[in-house]
Motif scaffolding. Structure first.
Motif, mmCIF file in Angstrom:
data_model
loop_
_atom_site.group_PDB
_atom_site.id
_atom_site.type_symbol
_atom_site.label_atom_id
_atom_site.label_comp_id
_atom_site.label_asym_id
_atom_site.label_seq_id
_atom_site.Cartn_x
_atom_site.Cartn_y
_atom_site.Cartn_z
ATOM 1 N N ASN A 1 -31.952 14.885 14.457
ATOM 2 C CA ASN A 1 -32.957 14.075 15.128
ATOM 3 C C ASN A 1 -32.405 12.726 15.561
ATOM 4 O OD1 ASN A 1 -35.144 15.963 14.702
ATOM 5 N ND2 ASN A 1 -35.024 15.385 12.557
ATOM 6 N N LEU A 2 -31.127 12.678 15.861
ATOM 7 C CA LEU A 2 -30.483 11.410 16.194
ATOM 8 C C LEU A 2 -31.138 10.744 17.397
ATOM 9 C CD1 LEU A 2 -28.229 9.321 15.833
ATOM 10 C CD2 LEU A 2 -26.797 10.743 17.324
ATOM 11 N N LEU A 3 -31.389 11.511 18.447
ATOM 12 C CA LEU A 3 -31.965 10.928 19.656
ATOM 13 C C LEU A 3 -33.351 10.357 19.373
ATOM 14 C CD1 LEU A 3 -31.791 10.305 22.637
ATOM 15 C CD2 LEU A 3 -32.695 12.593 23.121
ATOM 16 N N GLU A 4 -34.149 11.071 18.606
ATOM 17 C CA GLU A 4 -35.490 10.584 18.266
ATOM 18 C C GLU A 4 -35.409 9.257 17.524
ATOM 19 O OE1 GLU A 4 -39.231 11.673 15.312
ATOM 20 O OE2 GLU A 4 -37.799 13.248 15.857
ATOM 21 N N LEU A 5 -34.494 9.169 16.585
ATOM 22 C CA LEU A 5 -34.357 7.948 15.800
ATOM 23 C C LEU A 5 -33.819 6.796 16.654
ATOM 24 C CD1 LEU A 5 -34.621 6.572 13.110
ATOM 25 C CD2 LEU A 5 -32.372 7.458 12.466
ATOM 26 N N MET A 6 -32.798 7.068 17.460
ATOM 27 C CA MET A 6 -32.247 6.025 18.325
ATOM 28 C C MET A 6 -33.298 5.529 19.308
ATOM 29 S SD MET A 6 -28.240 6.831 19.172
ATOM 30 C CE MET A 6 -28.588 8.212 20.260
ATOM 31 N N MET A 7 -34.071 6.457 19.861
ATOM 32 C CA MET A 7 -35.061 6.056 20.851
ATOM 33 C C MET A 7 -36.225 5.307 20.210
ATOM 34 S SD MET A 7 -33.823 6.596 23.682
ATOM 35 C CE MET A 7 -35.297 6.019 24.534
ATOM 36 N N HIS A 8 -36.535 5.604 18.965
ATOM 37 C CA HIS A 8 -37.561 4.813 18.275
ATOM 38 C C HIS A 8 -37.133 3.345 18.219
ATOM 39 C CE1 HIS A 8 -40.502 3.442 15.356
ATOM 40 N NE2 HIS A 8 -39.506 2.960 14.644
ATOM 41 N N HIS A 9 -35.903 3.109 17.779
ATOM 42 C CA HIS A 9 -35.402 1.734 17.696
ATOM 43 C C HIS A 9 -35.247 1.125 19.089
ATOM 44 C CE1 HIS A 9 -35.006 2.162 13.474
ATOM 45 N NE2 HIS A 9 -33.933 2.914 13.485
ATOM 46 N N ALA A 10 -34.808 1.934 20.048
ATOM 47 C CA ALA A 10 -34.614 1.422 21.409
ATOM 48 C C ALA A 10 -35.944 1.017 22.045
ATOM 49 C CB ALA A 10 -33.912 2.470 22.265
ATOM 50 N N GLN A 11 -36.958 1.842 21.891
ATOM 51 C CA GLN A 11 -38.262 1.525 22.465
ATOM 52 C C GLN A 11 -38.882 0.305 21.799
ATOM 53 O OE1 GLN A 11 -40.113 5.329 21.892
ATOM 54 N NE2 GLN A 11 -39.291 6.189 23.785
ATOM 55 N N LEU A 12 -38.705 0.201 20.497
ATOM 56 C CA LEU A 12 -39.199 -0.986 19.789
ATOM 57 C C LEU A 12 -38.418 -2.218 20.214
ATOM 58 C CD1 LEU A 12 -41.182 -2.052 17.716
ATOM 59 C CD2 LEU A 12 -39.551 -1.437 15.913
ATOM 60 N N HIS A 13 -37.124 -2.038 20.451
ATOM 61 C CA HIS A 13 -36.283 -3.132 20.914
ATOM 62 C C HIS A 13 -36.754 -3.641 22.279
ATOM 63 C CE1 HIS A 13 -32.511 -5.419 21.500
ATOM 64 N NE2 HIS A 13 -32.663 -5.056 22.773
ATOM 65 N N VAL A 14 -37.023 -2.725 23.187
ATOM 66 C CA VAL A 14 -37.474 -3.105 24.528
ATOM 67 C C VAL A 14 -38.819 -3.831 24.460
ATOM 68 C CG1 VAL A 14 -38.315 -2.187 26.731
ATOM 69 C CG2 VAL A 14 -36.167 -1.345 25.752
ATOM 70 N N LEU A 15 -39.708 -3.352 23.602
ATOM 71 C CA LEU A 15 -40.999 -4.021 23.429
ATOM 72 C C LEU A 15 -40.811 -5.437 22.890
ATOM 73 C CD1 LEU A 15 -44.099 -3.780 23.505
ATOM 74 C CD2 LEU A 15 -43.991 -2.859 21.171
ATOM 75 N N ALA A 16 -39.940 -5.578 21.900
ATOM 76 C CA ALA A 16 -39.665 -6.897 21.338
ATOM 77 C C ALA A 16 -38.996 -7.809 22.360
ATOM 78 C CB ALA A 16 -38.771 -6.757 20.102
ATOM 79 N N TYR A 17 -38.111 -7.245 23.142
ATOM 80 C CA TYR A 17 -37.413 -8.011 24.181
ATOM 81 C C TYR A 17 -38.401 -8.502 25.238
ATOM 82 C CZ TYR A 17 -33.989 -8.996 27.878
ATOM 83 O OH TYR A 17 -33.249 -9.602 28.867
ATOM 84 N N LYS A 18 -39.322 -7.626 25.633
ATOM 85 C CA LYS A 18 -40.304 -7.965 26.667
ATOM 86 C C LYS A 18 -41.202 -9.110 26.232
ATOM 87 C CE LYS A 18 -44.030 -5.926 29.441
ATOM 88 N NZ LYS A 18 -44.757 -4.663 29.770
ATOM 89 N N TYR A 19 -41.563 -9.133 24.952
ATOM 90 C CA TYR A 19 -42.494 -10.144 24.461
ATOM 91 C C TYR A 19 -41.807 -11.231 23.629
ATOM 92 C CZ TYR A 19 -46.201 -7.264 26.288
ATOM 93 O OH TYR A 19 -47.020 -6.565 27.147
ATOM 94 N N CYS A 20 -40.481 -11.325 23.776
ATOM 95 C CA CYS A 20 -39.708 -12.443 23.205
ATOM 96 C C CYS A 20 -39.856 -12.563 21.687
ATOM 97 C CB CYS A 20 -40.111 -13.760 23.858
ATOM 98 S SG CYS A 20 -39.946 -13.780 25.659
ATOM 99 N N ILE A 21 -39.842 -11.426 20.996
ATOM 100 C CA ILE A 21 -39.901 -11.431 19.537
ATOM 101 C C ILE A 21 -38.458 -11.379 19.037
ATOM 102 C CG2 ILE A 21 -40.935 -10.358 17.506
ATOM 103 C CD1 ILE A 21 -42.874 -8.931 19.416
ATOM 104 N N GLU A 22 -37.823 -12.530 18.938
ATOM 105 C CA GLU A 22 -36.380 -12.611 18.753
ATOM 106 C C GLU A 22 -35.903 -11.953 17.464
ATOM 107 O OE1 GLU A 22 -35.189 -16.654 19.165
ATOM 108 O OE2 GLU A 22 -35.860 -16.811 21.247
ATOM 109 N N GLU A 23 -36.626 -12.128 16.374
ATOM 110 C CA GLU A 23 -36.185 -11.545 15.108
ATOM 111 C C GLU A 23 -36.228 -10.018 15.162
ATOM 112 O OE1 GLU A 23 -34.833 -11.284 11.125
ATOM 113 O OE2 GLU A 23 -34.650 -12.742 12.748
ATOM 114 N N LEU A 24 -37.228 -9.466 15.797
ATOM 115 C CA LEU A 24 -37.305 -8.008 15.922
ATOM 116 C C LEU A 24 -36.235 -7.485 16.865
ATOM 117 C CD1 LEU A 24 -38.664 -5.397 15.150
ATOM 118 C CD2 LEU A 24 -40.400 -5.808 16.917
ATOM 119 N N VAL A 25 -35.886 -8.236 17.886
ATOM 120 C CA VAL A 25 -34.759 -7.883 18.759
ATOM 121 C C VAL A 25 -33.480 -7.787 17.922
ATOM 122 C CG1 VAL A 25 -33.244 -8.713 20.597
ATOM 123 C CG2 VAL A 25 -35.723 -8.812 20.893
ATOM 124 N N ARG A 26 -33.278 -8.762 17.042
ATOM 125 C CA ARG A 26 -32.089 -8.754 16.184
ATOM 126 C C ARG A 26 -32.094 -7.544 15.248
ATOM 127 N NH1 ARG A 26 -30.438 -9.880 11.230
ATOM 128 N NH2 ARG A 26 -32.549 -10.299 10.491
#
Length: 234
Positions: A122-147
């Motif tokens: 399930n590597l892709l599922e796990l990577m995409m979970h973090h990637a999608q959360l990363h993009v959401l954090a990036y969009k709304y400037c949540i710097e700690e979650l981006v990190r």
């Protein structure tokens, strides 16, 4: 254990996919995450007045990651075996779709994904979970979650076993991150560095070559990284 009564706090409603599911969170908790979210929750826009906003591009699983971070300071995607369990944050359900934190982590560590040495199905599922959360954090400037999301993607890539299937997963991840972020994003830098490391092993892979050509920013960044390495090495 830290307990706090949150039942009287003002709630704010997010509507996410699939099925336009309505999820209530505490307004002040989300407003503190970043200025953009504070503007949504407390601003003079329609969302603030209606105490509700619709995020059509965000699914429930990704939103759950944001909610975990908002209340607990970390986001854990539960999908692997329970052989190795770290201390987890307790989340209790008060009523349907309303969540409150009962217990918080005391050590401040980021909980990383646990998996064995075998290829991860399930590597892709796990990577995409973090990637999608990363993009959401990036969009709304949540710097700690981006990190945090960048660190978790880095951990996955560090333990990645290069196979024909895993290369396809990497390709998909590269396309997603570069499509939804801007230059200087740390996940872009992470993937560029990773691409430069493995380029010798996968430069003949058709999927990788096609992706590299279709994502010029990635191709150029990898080229610069490899060039600088060779120049510095002399």
């Amino acid at each position: 254990m830290k307990h706090r009564s949150l039942l009287n706090d003002q709630l704010f409603k997010f509507i996410v996919r699939p099925g336009r599911k309505k999820i209530n969170v505490q307004a002040d908790v989300f407003a503190r995450l970043s200025r953009p979210l504070n503007a949504i929750v407390n601003g003079n826009f329609t969302e603030g007045k209606d105490e509700c906003t619709t995020w059509e591009q965000v699914d429930e699983n990704t939103f759950d990651g944001l909610r975990q971070f908002a209340y607990c300071g970390d986001s854990v995607h539960h999908m692997y075996n329970d052989k190795k369990k770290n201390e987890r944050v307790s989340i209790i359900r008060i009523r349907e779709n309303d969540y409150y934190v009962e217990e918080t982590r005391s050590d401040g560590r980021i909980e990383v994904d646990v998996f064995d040495d075998e290829p991860c199905e399930n590597l892709l599922e796990l990577m995409m979970h973090h990637a999608q959360l990363h993009v959401l954090a990036y969009k709304y400037c949540i710097e700690e979650l981006v990190r945090i999301t960048t660190a978790k993607l880095g951990k996955l890539l560090h333990n990645l076993i290069i196979t024909q299937e895993s290369v396809k997963d990497i390709v998909y991840l590269i396309q997603y991150i570069f499509e939804h972020t801007l230059p200087q994003d740390p996940a872009r830098e992470l993937l560029t560095y990773f691409g430069a490391i493995i380029i010798h092993d996968i430069y003949n892979d058709e999927d990788f070559v096609e992706t590299a050509l279709s994502v010029p920013d990635f191709l150029l960044a990898v080229f610069k990284k490899v060039t600088m390495y060779r120049v510095n090495k002399g």
